[in-house]
Design a protein around this motif. Structure first.
Motif, mmCIF file in Angstrom:
data_model
loop_
_atom_site.group_PDB
_atom_site.id
_atom_site.type_symbol
_atom_site.label_atom_id
_atom_site.label_comp_id
_atom_site.label_asym_id
_atom_site.label_seq_id
_atom_site.Cartn_x
_atom_site.Cartn_y
_atom_site.Cartn_z
ATOM 1 N N HIS A 279 -1.544 2.672 6.002
ATOM 2 C CA HIS A 279 -1.808 1.890 4.735
ATOM 3 C C HIS A 279 -0.503 1.112 4.512
ATOM 4 O O HIS A 279 0.324 0.619 3.738
ATOM 5 N N ARG A 282 1.185 -1.228 6.376
ATOM 6 C CA ARG A 282 0.334 -2.745 6.897
ATOM 7 C C ARG A 282 1.234 -3.736 5.257
ATOM 8 O O ARG A 282 1.749 -4.721 5.804
ATOM 9 N N THR A 284 0.850 -4.303 2.391
ATOM 10 C CA THR A 284 0.934 -5.402 1.235
ATOM 11 C C THR A 284 0.198 -4.599 0.436
ATOM 12 O O THR A 284 0.136 -3.240 -0.289
ATOM 13 N N ARG A 285 0.011 -5.648 -1.288
ATOM 14 C CA ARG A 285 -0.125 -4.897 -2.147
ATOM 15 C C ARG A 285 -1.041 -4.127 -2.275
ATOM 16 O O ARG A 285 -1.488 -2.258 -2.618
ATOM 17 N N HIS A 286 -2.556 -4.000 -2.120
ATOM 18 C CA HIS A 286 -3.611 -3.236 -1.342
ATOM 19 C C HIS A 286 -3.849 -1.884 -0.570
ATOM 20 O O HIS A 286 -3.654 -0.867 -2.055
ATOM 21 N N ASP A 287 -2.977 -1.924 0.317
ATOM 22 C CA ASP A 287 -2.461 -1.065 0.906
ATOM 23 C C ASP A 287 -1.581 -0.191 0.614
ATOM 24 O O ASP A 287 -1.259 1.506 0.454
ATOM 25 N N ASN A 288 -1.248 -0.453 -0.427
ATOM 26 C CA ASN A 288 0.476 0.337 -1.587
ATOM 27 C C ASN A 288 -0.341 1.241 -1.621
ATOM 28 O O ASN A 288 -0.142 2.396 -2.643
ATOM 29 N N VAL A 289 -1.234 0.481 -2.479
ATOM 30 C CA VAL A 289 -2.313 1.526 -3.661
ATOM 31 C C VAL A 289 -2.961 2.615 -3.004
ATOM 32 O O VAL A 289 -2.659 3.919 -3.514
ATOM 33 N N VAL A 290 -3.812 2.590 -1.657
ATOM 34 C CA VAL A 290 -4.421 2.839 -1.159
ATOM 35 C C VAL A 290 -3.660 4.219 -0.325
ATOM 36 O O VAL A 290 -3.911 5.721 -0.369
ATOM 37 N N SER A 319 6.151 -1.573 -4.283
ATOM 38 C CA SER A 319 5.768 -2.024 -5.431
ATOM 39 C C SER A 319 6.817 -2.390 -5.948
ATOM 40 O O SER A 319 6.371 -3.938 -6.243
ATOM 41 N N TRP A 324 5.123 -6.201 -7.247
ATOM 42 C CA TRP A 324 3.645 -5.920 -7.841
ATOM 43 C C TRP A 324 3.745 -4.574 -8.977
ATOM 44 O O TRP A 324 2.200 -4.778 -9.192
#
Length: 517
Positions: A279, A282, A284-290, A319, A324
């Protein structure tokens, strides 16, 4: 029978040839069979406290198991206790000269004589063997070159502490032998095998290399390199560097695939880190959170997992860098994780990379550059550390060094998911150097790779503005606001750790001219 006085090992009446160091290891395990023996214990006893690579220790344990008819798969006599060490678990009877042995309770004595095919179990990290590259030149004098490539790859991979690399002394036993990949994997206890060939002709050399997955029997990655031989050893270093930089992400991808096939409840800390990295890459903001959630779970399972803590810290600083997350709230979290990572494993490159990022965004520039340098000394092929080293240099106004570092990151990992950032770092370095056309070209390259990369839009806006390209600057600012809605001159002044006042004012003026307020 193990005679510690005569330092002899026999199976029945047959003597077993054992290297002195392997015999020392075996004796120490048997004498301390009531407890788990740690790696530190072995190093202190067998090697006198000297620095020993993981691959050397592995090869000696393999040899000790083979000597007593054990294997890594069965572990009937020498058992691996995950992340703790080794323990001799076979029944042991002791006697003085002329006495009959008195067997201790436990495993029946007959099992001591059971033979099994050498077949090591896989450790909790990717295990790799690098076979000696085949000399295809037909010239025996070129053997040193093909062997040198293989040895350099072993050495370089051994610096990556999250990989388990078999020592040269073991993998080179297969030189000149036509053996099946699965046989090599079983005898050395690895999941991956690297093999290749070298063909030298005149002043040119062609090297082919492939990374094989033993479980599937397929090639994960293969490449061919054609080079001139103006400087033989420089070519050798260049090819080794390229091979290792390409292999590392492929191994991560393969390990992540394995982790995904496991039920979530059965995943251990290593599996969680592999999934988190998939993740993280990748970008991306979402993948970083995951990724952060997976890493938190990994550190709960193993609070002293250095790499997990290091990647967790890096994800938080990233982030903040991308806008982000709030810098003031995020950096203390990243700092705690980075320091914990270094306490857990002071030789983990991710830990020093993450701490370097923390120092950068808290404007401790000298400490930041020192941490990035340390991360790169531990893993010279760490493209992310190389790129952020360039970012730190650019924020310090050392734009030529910054540009060189960013381009080196791109050369190390040309298909890197972070390539857009490396182009962005190079573009900002060129902007600092007042080379606006080159800054625009590199910023566009970054945006072509990632249209949502705010850093590329920022530099394109600023460089176009200073170059007098009003229309380009206006369009770029519009895209920047779409990629980073919170962008403002105040954000630039407060969030970007630009060391030199003149460089900060230069950047702010460029964005002000473009219409940013």
């Amino acid at each position: 029978m193990l005679d510690t006085d005569r330092r002899e090992l026999h199976r029945g009446s047959e003597p077993i040839a054992v290297e002195p160091q392997v015999l020392d290891l075996l004796i120490y395990l048997v004498q301390n069979r009531e407890r788990v023996v740690s790696k530190s214990d072995l190093i202190a006893s067998v090697w006198g406290g000297r620095i020993v690579s993981e691959s050397t220790l592995t090869s000696r344990v393999y040899a000790a198991r083979k000597a007593v008819g054990d294997s890594g798969q069965s572990q009937k006599l020498i058992r691996t206790v995950a992340r703790k060490g080794l323990r001799f678990v076979g029944t042991v009877g002791t006697r003085s000269s002329g006495d009959e042995p008195e067997h201790a309770a436990g495993r029946p004595p007959d099992e001591l004589h059971e033979q099994s095919q050498p077949d090591l179990s896989l450790p909790d990290r990717p295990a790799i063997a690098v076979l000696p590259f085949v000399n295809m030149s037909g010239d025996p004098d070129q053997e040193y070159f093909s062997e040198g490539i293989s040895e350099d790859i072993i050495t370089a991979l051994s610096k990556l502490r999250w990989f388990f690399v078999i020592a040269r002394t073991s993998s080179f036993l297969y030189k000149g032998s036509a053996v099946h990949m699965k046989q090599v994997a079983e005898e050395l206890g690895v999941g991956y095998v690297i093999e290749g060939s070298v063909r030298k002709s005149g002043d040119r050399v062609r090297i082919t290399v492939q990374l094989n997955d033993v479980a599937t029997g397929g090639h994960i990655w293969a490449e061919r390199y054609d080079r001139g031989l103006a400087d033989l050893f420089a070519v050798q270093d260049e090819i080794t560097e390229a091979i290792v930089a390409s292999i590392e992400p492929k191994l991560y991808a393969a390990e992540n695939f394995r982790a995904r096939r496991k039920p979530p409840d059965s995943m251990d800390a290593w599996d969680l880190v592999m999934r988190a990295l998939s993740h993280y890459w990748r970008v991306t903001r979402h993948d970083n959170v995951v990724a952060q959630a997976l890493l938190e779970k990994a550190t709960t399972i193993d609070p002293r997992y250095g790499q997990a803590l290091g990647v967790l810290a890096a994800s938080h600083t990233f982030s903040a860098h991308m806008g982000w997350a709030d810098m003031a709230a995020t950096i203390p979290i990243a700092q705690r994780a980075a320091l914990a990572a270094i306490r857990a494993d002071s030789e983990d490159p991710w830990a020093h990379y993450a701490l370097g990022c923390v120092h950068l965004f808290t404007r401790n520039f000298a400490d930041s550059l020192a941490e990035f340098a340390l991360a790169l000394s531990l893993n010279p092929n760490f493209s992310l550390a190389q790129g952020y080293n360039g970012l730190a240099l650019s924020y310090c106004g050392r734009w030529e060094e910054a540009d060189a570092a960013a381009r080196r990151a791109l050369r190390l990992s040309p298909r890197d998911p972070f390539s857009a950032l490396y182009y962005g770092i190079a573009s900002y370095a060129q902007f600092v150097g007042r080379n606006y056309e080159e800054a625009m070209r590199l910023a566009r390259a970054a945006i072509d790779l990632r249209g949502d990369f705010a850093g590329g839009h920022r530099v394109l806006t600023a460089a176009a503005s200073m170059a007098g390209e009003v229309d380009i600057a206006t369009d770029a600012l519009q895209e920047l606001r779409r990629a980073q809605p919170n962008i403002s001159l105040a954000w630039i002044a407060n969030q970007m750790p630009i060391k030199q006042d003149t460089d900060r004012e230069h950047y702010l003026e460029a964005l002000r001219r473009a219409g940013l307020d």
